[in-house]
Design an enzyme around this catalytic site. Sequence first.
Site, PDB file in Angstrom:
ATOM      1  CE  LYS A  44      -3.885  -2.070   2.513  1.00  0.00           C
ATOM      2  NZ  LYS A  44      -4.760  -1.954   3.708  1.00  0.00           N
ATOM      3  CG  HIS A  46      -1.861   6.242   4.289  1.00  0.00           C
ATOM      4  ND1 HIS A  46      -2.111   6.815   5.513  1.00  0.00           N
ATOM      5  CD2 HIS A  46      -1.990   4.902   4.460  1.00  0.00           C
ATOM      6  CE1 HIS A  46      -2.387   5.867   6.390  1.00  0.00           C
ATOM      7  NE2 HIS A  46      -2.317   4.699   5.783  1.00  0.00           N
ATOM      8  CG  HIS A  78       1.899   4.976   7.564  1.00  0.00           C
ATOM      9  ND1 HIS A  78       1.196   4.667   6.420  1.00  0.00           N
ATOM     10  CD2 HIS A  78       1.619   3.989   8.454  1.00  0.00           C
ATOM     11  CE1 HIS A  78       0.544   3.536   6.597  1.00  0.00           C
ATOM     12  NE2 HIS A  78       0.770   3.105   7.814  1.00  0.00           N
TER      13      HIS A  78
END
Length: 1234
Positions: A767, A770, A773
Amino acid sequence: MFSTVNTDLARRYWYTIAGFVGAFLIIRLVNFYNSQCRLRRKAANSVESPTKPSNQFLEIWATLTAVVREASAPQLHVPFRGFSWIAPPPLGRVIALLVYWIIIIYMMTIDVVVKDVFFWERIGYRNAWVTITQVPLLYLLASKCSIVGFLVGTSHERLNWLHRWVGRTMFVTASVHGWHFFTDWVRTDFVEYEFKAMPSIKYGLGAWAVLLWTLLSGLAPFWRMAYELFVLQHLLSAAFFLWLIYVHVPSDARYNVWFAIAALSFDRVCRVGLLLWRNIKLFPDKSKCRGGQQIGHQAQFKAIGESITVVTIKDVHFKWRPGQHLYLWIPRLGPVEAHPYTIACAHKLPGTCICNSIQLVVRKHTGFSRRLHEFAAKAGGKEHRTVFVWGPFGAPPRWDIYETIILISASTGASFTLPILEGLLQSKTTNCVKRVDFLLAARQGEEIDFYVSRLHELIDRANAVGIELSVHIAITQNPSTTAVDARAGFQTVGAVSAASSGSNLGKTIDEKVPGVPSADVEQQQTMPTNRKRASQASADSHVFRTSARPDVDAFIRGPVEATGARSFTRTRRPRFLPHPANPSITFSPQTRTISTSRSTVAMEQLAQKVEGMSLDAIADKYPNCHPEINPFDFYRAHIANTLTGITGVEPKIIYSALSWTSSLDKGDLVLAAPALRIKGQKPDELAKQWAEKFPENDPLFQKPSVVNYFLAFYLKPAPVVETVIPLIQKHGAEYGRNKFHGLKDPKDPNKGKKRMIVEFSSPNIAKPFHAGHLRSTIIGGFLANLYEGAGWDVVRINYLGDWGKQYGLLALAFEKYGDEEALKQDPINHLFQLYVRINTDMSAEKEQIEKRKQDGEDVTALEANSLDEQARRYFKKMTDRDPVALAQWKRFRDLSITRYKETYARLNIKFDEYSGESQVSEEMMDKIGKEMEEKGICKEDKGAMIVDFQELVPGKEGKRLEKPIVRKRDGTALYLTRDISELLGRYEKYKFDHMIYVVASAQDLHLKQLFKIIELLGHKDIADKCQHINFGLVLGMSTRKGTVKFLDDILRDVADKMHETMKKNEGKYNQVENPEATADTLGISSVMVQDMTGKRINNYTFNMDAMTSFEGDTGPYLQYAHARVSSIRRRAGLSDEDLASADLSLLTETHAVNIVRLLALWPDTVQNTLRTLEPTTVLTYLFKMTHALSSSYDHLQVVGSERELMKARMALYDAAHTVLGNGMRLLGLSPVER
């Protein structure tokens, strides 16, 4: 007897030697290929850095070379004067010797240790063969003209150490040989018979005695007594030894003796031939070369001072390489003596009439060098003598294939380093050199007079050829103490001149003087010189002079860091220079070559101003007090000592009660009277009494002011200014760091560092990274930097979300929709798109199944084969360690980590370990689960295993911890179970002293449950070492569609925004070398600074317009403040030496003093940050500093001021530049210079 086996062993011995020589020959060829590649790339100007490996092979080769070189360097030094000769060789040589000894021991013992009637004789005979087999190697390694040296590309000087150790090894094997035979004779009472029957035995004993004598006489204390005598007896011993063993050994072993004689004869024939070739000219052309003669060479001698002799040898028609040496024979002074000396020049000497000359610089010791100096002093440079030379010898490395070269020499060691520098700067061929740093140290100025003016000439030459050259001169025992600026620790102009003890510093003996025709030295020596004097040299920004003992580590550190370590260091060091430290030292990014003694002197002088105070006494008296690195520790200690006599309170209590103020107008330190806990009087009255009794003439503080019950202490300007700036100049990037904090025992550094684990970032595999984090990454990186700077051994761990059913779903998606080309180009986004698409399919499928179920259809088959169930089965295959499933998962994981690393690099983040949920084994979790059941920590509830904290922990705490599930009904472990196993496993692996989890505040309960379970399992000591650092949310980071916006997109948008902002100021924009890269750095800074502006726990709204502004306390404004100070330094054009010698007493303006007061606070700010663990603590300080700087520029003009005032003000701003940079790097920012 036994000869067949022994002959075979001897053959294998020489095959092994040949193998090693062949291996070194291959290494030499690879290095030659590498150097040619570098030079070709430089000639083509195809790359910015031609020394960077151009392919994978050369990259691996460079890595191996660096590893071997660094591993070979460590050496145990004996610190006792007169005993340095007993120090063992460097580690690399020790390893080489161990390999050699393993071979010898194998030959000594293989198939001979058999208990039979021939036991003693067999071992003795074998060791005789081992000894005689080594004889040729001993003489090969002793040869100047050796085939071994020719093949491996090295010289006799670099092989001679092995020659000595082979001789010592032979002595051991010969002793074993003789002892075993003699023991056998004693056992059988055959001693007398053997000596009578075998006359050769006495020759063997004689050879053994020669080996013993050679071993003892080769030790430094013996040969230093009379070196000429040592050389003579050594040659005679070598010849005598060959005769003795020739007589002693049987005829079938004498080939070894003939081999050695051949090596010795070849060497001597080559030397004699070279002597004749270099010194006989049948038809010298005297019309062109005065000094030319048929036999030998004319030489001129000049005594400089009390210890240096310069020998100029004329009409030398051969070439040499910088770093080589030759042998000098002067029959008049030593009929049978020839001594090696390094050639001290690499060019045609200026001002001489001869075609070519060699100069040798000889330091007076005893014997020949003393006689030479006495002769030169008597001749006064007017008398010529015939001398003979042969050489050159030596195989110095190539100097032209490195970007940065660091040359370090002391006294006449410059005869080695200076020609290297001259050769590089005068070379007309391609070379890769961009920077040279040259350090020349001596006890007395006269020792280096000969070299100094040549260095000034080379600076001009360096500028012409585009090589950055810095020259550092240190005279450590200057007799002219009145000319030394003791405050600064740097040698003043007068000191440089006076240090020569009557000689002209900056004049060579063959110097050409403008207006005077070219002539020999004797015709010039009384002429005045028009060369730049030492007093004028101080204006040269490239020359730095110091009277302090040079810090070799610091000198090497700066250029190595600046070039990414593609450097070459060459040292010629006498005993009065310190040994460099371990090369694996971690370099700081702001090391400079300045006086390292000034700050220590300043701190000691400050302590001397205060009666009864010393730095050591303060450090011992107060807890965590280190005045040598933190000036405020000294100030607190002084106030505590003063007030203890006034208040009657223990000084330690006062010391701890002193605190900072919120702003400078409220003082530098403040004391609340109630904090001293004195009963019976009102605190405000006590404060007034203490203020009145405080000494009027205190050396450090003004009379304290009283506000209510607070005493505010203000520092006096002069002491703080003259202490803090030198302290920053000394420590540079280390200023503010307190490495004692991370020691297990601050009083005993040998006990090692404490270990800190910081777990942060922790994104989910496959993933994109984003914004959710972002805070964990920024805060975690900051905390790791903070503790690393405090001396902890920090391990950065990224605990990835890399396990679970979702990876089964992702595998299905790749089988269905995957594109290998898209995966290679952008793995993260491609995998994420697949994940979104398969989730959409799964949602649609679930809706369809639900609809059919409502219609009364049998959906059992559909559910059994649904995407959700397929993903579950696929994940089951992963947990069962199916190789195909695991290979696909590992591929996705590795691709994700590769992409994450690119993002982390932009944020200045690094990790020591990429761990993850997948690393926790099922076996470990089962073991923990059983242990929890056995200890009653968890229980079954509706088929699942839960922890009921209300039963385990009394009171409100138990209720707040709730009832977490540790294993579901189907037996699947949950995150909490994995975290328990991971924590305990991590402790077993790292034995950490403290561990920090940087996780959002939404996980507060989860972490509390985790730590409590660890405690209940009986590991309270481990639980107490764990800490959760939480933080709030970032709001407003979604797109218009409401989906999460990825960090790479955010950083790109912010960089574009910064680029647009920069373009609005066209003048400054055009000055930026790489505006796109600068915009990217500024954009990242804006994001990070906005994140760190408030307290961690607070939520904040992402505002791109506000964060990218150069107005207000933003990242761009902070970068601008740093770049502006850098710009002032560039425009001022002052050197580090200028700043280090500045008269700081000129800094009397309020703005200047206030900046220094803030600079003094930086170490305390870092220490306070270790308590708060808040990035905003550092950021608040940095913005205070930038505001003080901004308000000072109109009042503290640098460029255009009188020179001494300009130096002082620039020293102030440079110190601020250092502290700003230190603070920004601590936060994880990359400071820009323009």
